[in-house]
Design an enzyme around this catalytic site. Structure first.
Site, mmCIF file in Angstrom:
data_model
loop_
_atom_site.group_PDB
_atom_site.id
_atom_site.type_symbol
_atom_site.label_atom_id
_atom_site.label_comp_id
_atom_site.label_asym_id
_atom_site.label_seq_id
_atom_site.Cartn_x
_atom_site.Cartn_y
_atom_site.Cartn_z
ATOM 1 N N ASP A 100 0.868 -1.173 0.000
ATOM 2 C CA ASP A 100 0.000 0.000 0.000
ATOM 3 C C ASP A 100 0.907 1.226 0.000
ATOM 4 O OD1 ASP A 100 -2.315 1.626 0.503
ATOM 5 O OD2 ASP A 100 -3.196 -0.114 1.500
ATOM 6 N N ASP A 202 -3.068 4.659 -2.458
ATOM 7 C CA ASP A 202 -4.111 5.242 -1.624
ATOM 8 C C ASP A 202 -4.577 6.584 -2.195
ATOM 9 O OD1 ASP A 202 -5.393 4.907 1.104
ATOM 10 O OD2 ASP A 202 -4.500 6.882 1.395
ATOM 11 N N GLU A 264 -6.664 3.630 -5.935
ATOM 12 C CA GLU A 264 -7.938 3.706 -5.207
ATOM 13 C C GLU A 264 -8.777 4.810 -5.841
ATOM 14 O OE1 GLU A 264 -9.775 4.140 -0.700
ATOM 15 O OE2 GLU A 264 -8.007 5.296 -1.257
ATOM 16 N N HIS A 325 -11.209 -2.724 3.618
ATOM 17 C CA HIS A 325 -11.103 -2.343 5.025
ATOM 18 C C HIS A 325 -11.861 -1.059 5.355
ATOM 19 C CE1 HIS A 325 -8.304 0.058 2.847
ATOM 20 N NE2 HIS A 325 -8.040 0.784 3.907
ATOM 21 N N ASP A 326 -12.520 -0.473 4.359
ATOM 22 C CA ASP A 326 -13.257 0.775 4.575
ATOM 23 C C ASP A 326 -14.770 0.615 4.483
ATOM 24 O OD1 ASP A 326 -10.918 2.301 4.805
ATOM 25 O OD2 ASP A 326 -10.782 2.599 2.637
HETATM 26 C C1 NOJ Z 1 -8.129 5.417 1.974
HETATM 27 C C2 NOJ Z 1 -7.847 4.221 2.826
HETATM 28 O O1 NOJ Z 1 -8.421 3.083 2.233
HETATM 29 C C3 NOJ Z 1 -8.406 4.522 4.195
HETATM 30 O O2 NOJ Z 1 -8.400 3.401 5.037
HETATM 31 C C4 NOJ Z 1 -7.624 5.665 4.796
HETATM 32 O O3 NOJ Z 1 -8.189 6.019 6.039
HETATM 33 C C5 NOJ Z 1 -7.631 6.871 3.862
HETATM 34 N N1 NOJ Z 1 -7.395 6.539 2.501
HETATM 35 C C6 NOJ Z 1 -6.560 7.844 4.271
HETATM 36 O O4 NOJ Z 1 -5.309 7.325 3.961
#
Ligand code: NOJ
Length: 535
Positions: A100, A202, A264, A325-326
């Site tokens: 990542d 990211d 992302e 994970h989000d």
């Molecule tokens: C996206 C990531 O997937 C998330 O988990 C993170 O909190 C934010 N970007 C900030 O890096």
């Protein structure tokens, strides 16, 4: 023929959140050696690529997405030597490791930011985004943080504000400064030289911000729940600069043999596909999150896949994500009964599937008592913690029914509580059963990797004779062809699919109790069932 394709096209990506996968040193937090211990399991379920969420030194305000040193490993996860061993063991198994990369912001404890905040004249001042206060002394504009409140933090010493699109301990880097761009490329080079196979980048779409720092307009359709959504993010999201930086990253990666970047990209399709680059010179794949965000409905899903297939330029490779994970876990979002249907779909659509750890056993979101909540958007906005909190999807992997689910030793306090169902839902139990989420997952990955139609074949949706059923065909040259029929409902149907073919053979049912020749003019499909039919 298959050789023409890259590993990131034919293989499955498996996301590991390192804090929660396997704790080898009994501190309640997962680590790199824990992952190395579990590599045979990962290979055994048919995964090719591991994407590792951040394992770098970090004060953990955003659980590692606040990086304090891009070229080292956080001691809670292990050492650089442990990392080397993990990478070596991954490669020994003919697998790949994707890291990542978090380029949009650093931790406020990163030496770059420490210098930047030290004085207005420091050479690194301009590495971050500093602005004078507005005329009333308040923040320079109305930009909001994803995690609640203004995106600007005041620094009394210099009487200026710095920008942070996430928590205030995550200051945004300034990509208009060429030194910053070079510094991040150096970070990538460091890991590429070590042999990592690529990066998940990211918030790649946030790298560019409006040079004029204009206020973002209100969104008239805002539902009044999540404050960040109040605005339309035209000045902080998807600016041309993000594409420029991505192109630089791609150029570097292309200097190495067969590496890749996946971005992302939560964006509408028209904008999403631009991240492949006009000349295929940006991301190898920008993540397609449309199925992750959609209502679980056969017609909606079919349209989303068909639209994507239609808009995707010829040389661009598709991909699908159903969990990360989000976002809420699949079982919680669409219900347990449908997770097998979803798995069948994800592993049979044309394109690279990304699977979040634990989805292969149908894990649910855990219930996190208020006193255990740790995720910043939930901590900062307790009134909407249930909407925005991500702790529930990050609970420890459920390896077995023993104490701490086999994730950590008995008696250890795990960093997040385990989800309540680990005694019944875990790898050890499912490995023994002929019929389980895990055995289905394995059957699907096996079939997928052995059949060219499913790995690289074409996709065409067909009329499934019922609004609650989604069906499509995968074919490849003279290889076997497959029809996938997915029942999104709780009803049993007899479908007339004779337009597709007269007869076929059911080779996998999600209920795993059926292998039979069938007349496609009266195909019987049970509630929550998915079928793969060879014809
Ligand atoms: C996206 C990531 O997937 C998330 O988990 C993170 O909190 C934010 N970007 C900030 O890096």
């Amino acid at each position: 023929m298959k050789e023409k394709y890259h590993w990131w096209q034919t293989g499955i990506i498996y996301q590991i959140y390192p804090r929660s996968y396997m704790d080898s040193n009994e501190d309640g937090i997962g680590d790199l050696n824990g992952i190395t211990e579990r590599l045979d399991y990962i290979k055994g379920i048919g995964v090719k690529t591991i994407w590792l969420s951040p394992m770098y030194p970090s004060p953990m305000y955003d659980f590692g997405y606040d990086v304090a040193d891009y070229t080292d490993v956080h001691p809670i996860f292990g050492t650089m030597k442990d990392f080397g061993r993990l990478l070596e063991e991954v490669h020994k198994r003919d697998m790949k490791l994707v890291l990542d990369l978090v380029p949009n912001h650093t931790s406020s404890e990163h030496p770059w930011f420490r210098e930047s905040i030290s004085s207005k004249n420091n050479p690194k001042r301009d590495w971050y985004i500093w602005k004078d206060p507005a005329s009333d002394g308040g923040p320079p504009n109305n930009w909001l943080s994803y995690f609640g409140g203004s995106a600007w933090e005041y620094d009394e010493k210099s009487n200026q504000y710095y920008l942070h699109l996430f928590v205030k301990q995550q200051p945004d880097l300034n990509y208009r400064n060429p030194e910053v761009r070079q510094a991040m490329l150096n970070v990538m080079k460091f890991w590429l030289d070590k042999g990592v196979d690529g990066f998940r980048v990211d918030v790649i779409v946030c790298l560019g911000k409006d040079e004029l720092f204009r206020d973002e307009p209100d969104d008239p359709e805002w539902d009044g729940i999540v404050p960040f959504m109040k605005h339309i993010h035209i000045y902080t999201l998807n600016l041309p600069l993000s594409h420029d930086v991505t192109r630089d990253m791609r150029k570097l990666v292309d200097r190495y043999n067969d590496r890749m970047i996946v971005g992302e990209t939560y964006l509408p399709y028209e904008q999403l596909i631009q991240y492949y680059g006009k000349n295929n010179d940006e991301c190898h794949m920008p993540f397609n999150f449309h199925l992750l965000e959609a209502d679980w409905n056969a017609k909606i899903i079919r349209n989303l896949v068909d639209d994507y297939e239609a808009i995707l330029p010829k040389d661009c490779w598709p991909n699908y994500v159903l969990g990360n994970h989000d976002r809420k876990r699949l079982a919680t979002r669409i219900g347990q009964a449908q997770t097998k249907v979803a798995s069948m779909m994800l592993l049979t659509l044309r394109g690279t599937p990304t699977v979040y750890y634990g989805e292969e056993i149908g894990m649910h979101d855990g219930v996190i008592p208020p006193e255990f909540i740790q995720d910043p958007p939930a901590v900062n906005q307790p009134e909407i913690a249930n909407e925005v909190g991500r702790d529930p999807v990050r609970t420890p992997m459920q390896w077995s029914g023993s104490a701490n689910a086999g994730f950590s030793k008995e008696g250890v306090v795990t960093w997040l509580p385990l989800a309540g169902d680990y005694k019944e839902r875990n790898v050890a139990i499912q490995e023994k059963l002929n019929i389980s989420d895990l055995s289905l997952f394995k059957a699907l990955t096996e079939l997928r990797s052995s059949e060219p139609a499913l790995t690289i074949g074409s996709y065409r949706s067909v009329n499934a004779d019922n609004v609650n059923v989604y069906a499509y065909i995968r074919t490849y040259e003279n290889s076997k062809s497959y029809m996938i029929v997915l029942n999104f409902s709780k009803e049993r149907y007899i479908l007339d699919l004779k337009n597709v073919a007269g007869e076929g053979t059911i080779i996998i049912s999600t209920l795993m109790d059926r292998k039979e020749k069938t007349d496609l003019a009266k195909l019987s499909i049970r509630p929550d069932e998915g079928l793969i039919i060879e014809f």
